[in-house]
Scaffold this active site. Structure first.
Site, PDB file in Angstrom:
ATOM      1  CD  GLU A 166      -2.665  -1.251   2.572  1.00 14.55           C
ATOM      2  OE1 GLU A 166      -3.752  -1.818   2.519  1.00 14.55           O
ATOM      3  OE2 GLU A 166      -2.241  -0.668   3.596  1.00 14.55           O
ATOM      4  CB  CYS A 204      -8.207   1.812   8.056  1.00 15.96           C
ATOM      5  SG  CYS A 204      -7.640   1.193   6.460  1.00 15.96           S
TER       6      CYS A 204
END
Length: 676
Positions: A323, A414
Site C-alpha cells: 500500500e 480503516c
C-alpha cells in the site's frame, strides 16, 4: 448544551503554559462556518445520518465493541482480525463528535457516553489501552509480541491505536465539553511519557499518527511533555539497523519511513498512509518548535510527491504490495492502488503545508484530492466504500488488488471510519487568517465568521461550484475594516493541471480570471497564487470572481509511459472518467480524436446531480464471431471521477488514446496510442 468551540487544528490552550509559537496562518474553525452548499452539505448530512450510524452498527456487529467488553472483563478471545481494530471505534467517535458540534443530537451524545464508558473499563490501571493484549496477554497473537511495545516498531500498532484515541478524545472534548473520553486519553498519554523518551524506552512508531495525536493533546492541556514526546518519536526514525542495500522495502526500512533520519529524507516513500501521518506530524512539530530542518525535509518530500508520485486525480500510493509509494514516475494505471486513507492523509498534510507557507499550491493539491480521489472512496449512499481507487477497469482485467465495485465494509475497515471523521470537518478547510490577511481557499457556499482587528467579520459565498465558475462573496464587517482579502486563483484556472510538470494541459486557455468589486472590474496583484484585494471593507461589499470552466485535455509527462499519447478530461477542479453505464456497456474501447469538442450539461437527476461531458468520439468494436475489428462514431458521456461505481460493476477509464497505433491480438483487443 453542546459547546461548539472546537478548532480543527489550532484551538486555544486551556492552561497558562500553552504554546506561543504556532502556524503563522490559522484555520477558521469549522464550527464558525455554516454551509449552504449542495455538493458538501448533502455529503455531510449523509455522513451524519447514514455513515456514522452504519459505522457504529458495524463496529458492534463485527465484534469491535465486544473486544472492549472482553478487555474490561480480562477474559475471552480477541474476536476481530487486526490489533488496530480498536481505532474504528475511536475514529467513528471523532466523526460523530464533529457532527455533534454543529448538529446537537442528545441521543447520539448519550450513545457516545455509553460507548466511552465501555472503552474506559477496558483501560488498565496504569493507562494502557489495547484490547488485543489486555483480553488475554499470554495469547495476544503474532503481530503483538509477548510484552508491551515489543513489536511496536513493526506491526503491533499500539501507538497507532493511541494516536487515534487522542484524536477522537480531543474532538469529543471540544464538541461536548465533557472530559470522560479526554481523561482516558490523558492517562494513556501520561503512560507514554513515563515509558518513552531520552533515558527511557526508544522506538520509532511502526504506524505513525501518535505524533499528531500528542500534539492535539498538547494544544488542549499545554503540557509540553506531549509535544516533546511527539518530536522524540519522529526523531527516532532512521536509528534502527536495516539491510540498507536491500531493495526490499521492509528489509531496508523504507516501508516504515525508517531507513534514515527524517531530516535526511527527501522522497515520499513507503506505506502511503503512514507517510502522510508522519509528514503531518512533522509539520505540526515544526510549527510549534520552529524546527527548520523538519521544514526543509517536508518541503523536499512534498516536491517529490507532487512532481513524481501523484495520479492525475490526486491519489497517491501506486503500489498494492505494501500500500505504498513506488519509485519516481511509477504510476501504472492498470494496477493503481490509491488507498482512500492515503487521500485523507494527503488532505491533512497539504492543509498544514499551506498553514506553514501560505502558498495556494498546497490548496490546489488538497482541492484536487478532496473533489476526486477522496470522495470517490465513499458511495453516494454513504454506506458503500472503496478501499482502493482504480484508474481503469476493463472486462478482461483480472488484477485482484483493485476493486471493481464498492463494499459495505472491509475486514480492514480503516477507510470507511476515516471517511466518517473527515467529511464533517470539511468546512474547516475553507477559510484561514493571519492578522488582517483573510484567505478564501475553497469555494463552498455558506457563511464563515471570524475576527479581524478584533472586529467581527462574516464572508458569505454564493456559488454553484464545482459546476459553475461564477463566484460571489459578500463581505460583512461589523464596521469598516482594513483587510487584505486573499482569494485563491486555482492553478487549474491558470493552465496548471497540477503544481508540477507531471501533468499539463494539451492546449492552454487564454481566458483570464476576472474579479469585480461592487460591480467594477479591478486590476489585482497576485501573491503566492492569491488575488490580493486590499481596501477598507464595509458592510455589504460584493466581490465577484469568474473562473474559466473550459473542458481541458490533460496530458502526462513523457516519463509516465502508461499515459503516453493519451489524454484525461478535466473541468474545473473535477477529473472525469467514462463508465460502462453511459457508453453502451464499455469504456475501454473509446478513442478521443483531437477534433472532439465536449459539451458540459448539468443533469440534476443523474447520480445526485452532476455535469456530464458529451462529445463525438470513435469506439473500437469486435464482431460477434471475434473475426473483425471496426470503429464507429458515437457520442461519449463522461462523468466526474468521484461518481463512478454507483450503478453496478463494469468498465471505467480515465485516460484515453487519441489514435490507434496497433491492435494486440494477444490481449484480444488492446488499443495502444501513438507516442509523441
Amino acid at each position: 448544551m453542546i459547546k461548539v468551540c472546537f478548532l480543527l487544528l489550532t484551538c486555544a490552550s486551556l492552561t497558562a503554559t500553552a504554546q506561543k509559537q504556532d502556524y503563522p496562518i490559522q484555520p477558521v474553525a469549522f464550527t464558525k462556518v455554516k454551509l449552504a452548499d449542495r455538493f458538501w452539505t448533502s455529503r455531510i448530512e449523509t455522513n451524519r445520518t447514514v455513515t456514522i450510524p452504519a459505522s457504529f452498527e458495524r463496529c458492534k456487529a463485527t465484534g469491535r465493541v465486544k473486544n472492549f467488553e472482553m478487555a474490561a472483563a480480562r477474559s475471552g478471545k480477541f474476536c476481530t482480525t487486526y490489533p488496530f481494530d480498536d481505532t474504528d471505534i475511536y475514529k467513528t467517535i471523532e466523526g460523530a463528535s464533529y457532527s455533534l458540534a454543529v448538529h446537537p443530537d442528545k441521543k447520539l451524545e448519550c450513545y457516545l457516553d455509553s460507548l466511552i464508558t465501555i472503552v474506559g473499563k477496558a483501560q488498565e490501571p496504569d493507562g494502557y489501552l489495547y484490547t488485543a493484549r489486555t483480553i488475554d496477554p499470554l495469547h495476544a497473537g503474532p503481530w503483538i509480541g509477548k510484552e508491551r511495545w515489543e513489536k511496536e516498531q513493526e506491526n503491533s500498532h499500539e501507538l497507532y491505536n493511541a494516536g487515534h484515541m487522542y484524536e477522537g478524545a480531543a474532538a469529543h472534548f471540544m464538541a461536548t465539553g465533557k472530559r470522560n473520553f479526554l481523561n482516558i486519553a490523558l492517562r494513556n498519554a501520561d503512560l507514554l511519557v513515563q515509558t518513552f523518551g531520552p533515558g527511557k524506552r526508544h522506538v520509532a512508531p511502526g504506524h505513525e499518527i501518535v505524533e499528531m495525536g500528542l500534539v492535539r493533546l498538547y494544544r488542549i492541556t499545554g503540557k509540553k511533555e506531549y509535544l516533546e514526546l511527539a518530536k522524540f518519536f519522529i526523531d527516532e526514525r532512521g536509528k534502527k539497523e536495516y539491510n540498507k542495500k536491500s531493495k526490499n522495502v521492509w528489509e531496508n526500512g523504507t516501508y516504515y519511513q525508517d531507513d534514515k533520519p527524517v531530516i535526511l529524507q527527501d522522497e515520499a516513500e513507503g506505506h502511503a498512509v503512514r507517510a502522510m501521518y508522519l509528514y503531518s506530524g512533522m509539520a505540526d512539530v515544526a510549527a510549534l518548535t520552529g524546527d527548520k530542518q523538519y521544514l526543509a525535509a517536508i518541503d523536499k518530500i512534498w516536491d517529490n510527491m507532487v512532481g513524481k508520485k501523484m495520479y492525475v486525480q490526486g491519489s497517491i500510493g501506486a503500489v498494492g504490495d505494501g500500500e505504498r509509494f513506488g519509485g519516481n514516475y511509477e504510476l501504472p494505471n492498470s494496477t493503481a492502488y490509491n488507498e482512500t486513507c492515503a487521500a485523507i492523509g494527503s488532505v491533512f498534510w497539504n492543509q498544514r503545508m499551506f498553514l506553514l507557507h501560505g502558498d495556494s499550491k498546497y490548496i490546489d493539491v488538497m482541492e484536487k484530492t478532496l473533489y476526486n480521489g477522496l470522495v470517490s472512496g465513499v458511495g453516494l449512499d454513504g454506506k458503500s466504500f472503496f478501499y482502493t481507487n482504480a484508474m481503469q477497469i476493463q472486462d478482461n482485467f483480472t488484477h485482484t488488488d483493485i476493486e471493481r465495485e464498492r463494499s459495505g465494509w472491509f475486514v480492514c475497515s480503516c477507510c470507511p471510519t476515516n471517511v466518517a471523521r473527515l467529511i464533517p470537518s470539511v468546512p474547516g478547510y475553507i477559510y484561514a487568517q493571519n492578522g488582517k490577511d483573510v484567505y478564501v481557499n475553497l469555494f463552498i457556499s455558506g457563511t464563515g465568521n471570524m475576527l479581524v482587528n478584533n472586529k467581527a467579520l462574516s464572508i458569505t459565498q454564493q456559488n454553484n461550484y464545482p459546476w459553475n465558475g461564477g463566484l460571489n462573496f459578500i463581505i460583512n464587517p461589523a464596521s469598516a475594516t482594513d483587510m487584505n482579502l486573499k482569494l485563491r486563483i486555482p492553478g487549474w484556472a491558470q493552465n496548471q493541471a497540477i503544481p508540477s510538470d507531471l501533468y499539463s494541459y494539451q492546449q492552454p486557455s487564454n481566458q483570464k480570471v476576472e474579479i469585480r468589486v461592487n460591480g467594477t472590474l479591478v486590476n489585482y496583484s497576485t501573491e503566492h497564487g492569491y488575488a490580493v484585494l486590499s481596501r477598507k471593507w464595509k458592510k455589504g461589499d460584493k466581490v465577484e470572481m469568474t473562473l474559466p470552466m473550459n473542458v481541458q485535455r490533460v496530458v502526462a509527462s513523457e516519463k509516465l509511459p502508461d499515459d503516453a499519447g493519451k489524454i484525461a478530461l478535466q473541468r474545473g477542479p473535477l477529473m472525469y472518467c467514462a463508465e460502462w453505464k453511459d457508453n453502451g456497456g464499455k469504456a475501454a474501447n473509446i478513442i478521443i480524436p483531437k477534433t472532439t469538442d465536449f459539451e458540459p450539461t448539468y443533469q440534476p437527476e443523474l447520480l445526485n446531480g452532476l455535469t456530464v461531458l458529451k462529445g463525438e468520439v470513435k469506439a473500437v468494436n469486435i464482431d460477434a464471431d471475434g473475426q473483425n475489428v471496426s470503429t464507429e462514431t458515437k457520442t461519449m458521456a463522461a462523468i466526474p471521477y468521484y461518481a463512478w461505481a454507483n450503478r453496478g460493476k463494469g468498465e471505467m477509464m480515465v485516460w484515453f488514446p487519441q489514435q490507434v497505433k496497433y491492435v494486440d491480438l494477444g490481449a484480444a483487443v488492446l488499443v495502444e496510442p501513438v507516442k509523441k
